[in-house]
Design an enzyme around this catalytic site. Structure first.
Site, PDB file in Angstrom:
ATOM      1  CB  SER A   8     -13.512  -7.601  -0.667  1.00  0.00           C
ATOM      2  OG  SER A   8     -12.750  -7.026  -1.711  1.00  0.00           O
ATOM      3  CG  HIS A  33     -10.529  -6.651   2.554  1.00  0.00           C
ATOM      4  ND1 HIS A  33      -9.550  -6.930   3.482  1.00  0.00           N
ATOM      5  CD2 HIS A  33     -10.027  -7.045   1.360  1.00  0.00           C
ATOM      6  CE1 HIS A  33      -8.510  -7.485   2.890  1.00  0.00           C
ATOM      7  NE2 HIS A  33      -8.773  -7.550   1.587  1.00  0.00           N
ATOM      8  CG  ASP A  35      -8.926  -6.606  -2.072  1.00  0.00           C
ATOM      9  OD1 ASP A  35      -8.042  -7.048  -1.315  1.00  0.00           O
ATOM     10  OD2 ASP A  35     -10.072  -7.074  -2.127  1.00  0.00           O
ATOM     11  CG  MET A  37      -5.538  -5.419  -6.828  1.00  0.00           C
ATOM     12  SD  MET A  37      -6.634  -6.443  -7.828  1.00  0.00           S
ATOM     13  CE  MET A  37      -7.501  -7.354  -6.539  1.00  0.00           C
ATOM     14  CG  HIS A  66      -4.893  -7.232   0.646  1.00  0.00           C
ATOM     15  ND1 HIS A  66      -5.566  -8.271   0.012  1.00  0.00           N
ATOM     16  CD2 HIS A  66      -3.574  -7.572   0.607  1.00  0.00           C
ATOM     17  CE1 HIS A  66      -4.683  -9.173  -0.392  1.00  0.00           C
ATOM     18  NE2 HIS A  66      -3.471  -8.766  -0.042  1.00  0.00           N
ATOM     19  CG  MET A  68      -2.945  -7.762  -3.307  1.00  0.00           C
ATOM     20  SD  MET A  68      -4.413  -8.566  -4.008  1.00  0.00           S
ATOM     21  CE  MET A  68      -5.679  -7.442  -3.423  1.00  0.00           C
ATOM     22  CG  MET A 137      -3.527 -13.780  -0.392  1.00  0.00           C
ATOM     23  SD  MET A 137      -4.969 -12.679  -0.330  1.00  0.00           S
ATOM     24  CE  MET A 137      -5.748 -13.032  -1.929  1.00  0.00           C
ATOM     25  CG  ASP A 175      -9.122 -11.733   0.386  1.00  0.00           C
ATOM     26  OD1 ASP A 175     -10.140 -12.075  -0.229  1.00  0.00           O
ATOM     27  OD2 ASP A 175      -8.501 -10.681   0.133  1.00  0.00           O
TER      28      ASP A 175
END
Length: 223
Positions: A8, A33, A35, A37, A66, A68, A137, A175
């Protein structure tokens, strides 16, 4: 079946992101990966389209994105255009989950759904057959460096059983808080893809750490 290692970049050195991506290109990691957000769905803000496009420019491995974020359905096409190969949305953020899954697949990306630690796996009963990936998660999303939640092992085993009945090719990704001490138990529980952030980027030699992760030989078919 060999497990997938997906470092990540939330834990990467953002001031030297090109260097970090090139390091991952040379490593034994299979995916990168990413992330995303928004500061609304989770209490943190990371990065969006410009950074993803910059990462794609240098990455030689699939980008595992991913989301979020709230209302992810508004941005699926743009994330695909920015370079995502896999797009995972949160069950908790989608009112019309099946529609979002189909939207992801229509872009040509693999479709994933993530579950927060408090969300039961039964929430996926009606869509699991349509998925390429489920992301469990094992920490509450929003920040790197958290401790692994032990009950996640029970959830991984349960989703593995569900997948064997409805979608045997499903990738089970985990994760949060995974390191060299608990990785084996996570894979034995049924995980086929591992996301790791601090455990890799805070190591003295990230490439060797990734190589060590890949030396953990477990026969997943016996789990």
């Amino acid at each position: 079946m060999k497990h997938i290692i997906a470092p990540s970049i939330l834990s990467a050195d953002f001031a030297n992101l090109q260097r970090e991506i090139e390091m991952l290109n040379e490593s034994q990691a299979e995916w990168i990966h990413v992330d995303v957000m928004d500061g609304v769905f989770v209490p943190n803000i990371s990065f969006g389209f410009p950074v993803l496009k910059a990462v794609k420019k240098y990455a030689k491995k699939p980008l595992d994105v991913h989301l979020m974020i709230v209302n992810p359905e508004k941005y699926i096409e743009e994330f695909a255009s920015a370079g995502a190969d896999i797009i995972t949305v949160h069950y908790e953020a989608c009112t019309h989950l099946h529609r979002v899954i189909q939207s992801i697949k229509n872009t040509g990306c693999k479709a994933g759904v993530a579950l927060n630690p408090h969300t039961p796996i039964e929430a996926l009963q009606d869509v699991i057959a349509d998925l390429d990936l489920v992301l469990i998660m094992s920490v509450n999303p929003g920040f790197g460096g958290q401790q692994f939640i032990p009950n996640s092992l029970t959830k991984i085993k349960a989703i593995k059983q569900m997948a064997e009945l409805k979608n045997p090719k499903l990738i089970i990704e985990v994760d949060g808080g995974i390191n060299e001490l608990n990785m084996e138990s996570v894979i034995r529980a049924g995980a086929s893809a591992i996301v790791a952030g601090n455990a890799i980027f805070a190591a003295n030699d990230p490439i060797q750490t990734i190589a060590h992760f890949n030396k953990i030989n477990i026969n997943l078919s016996s789990v």
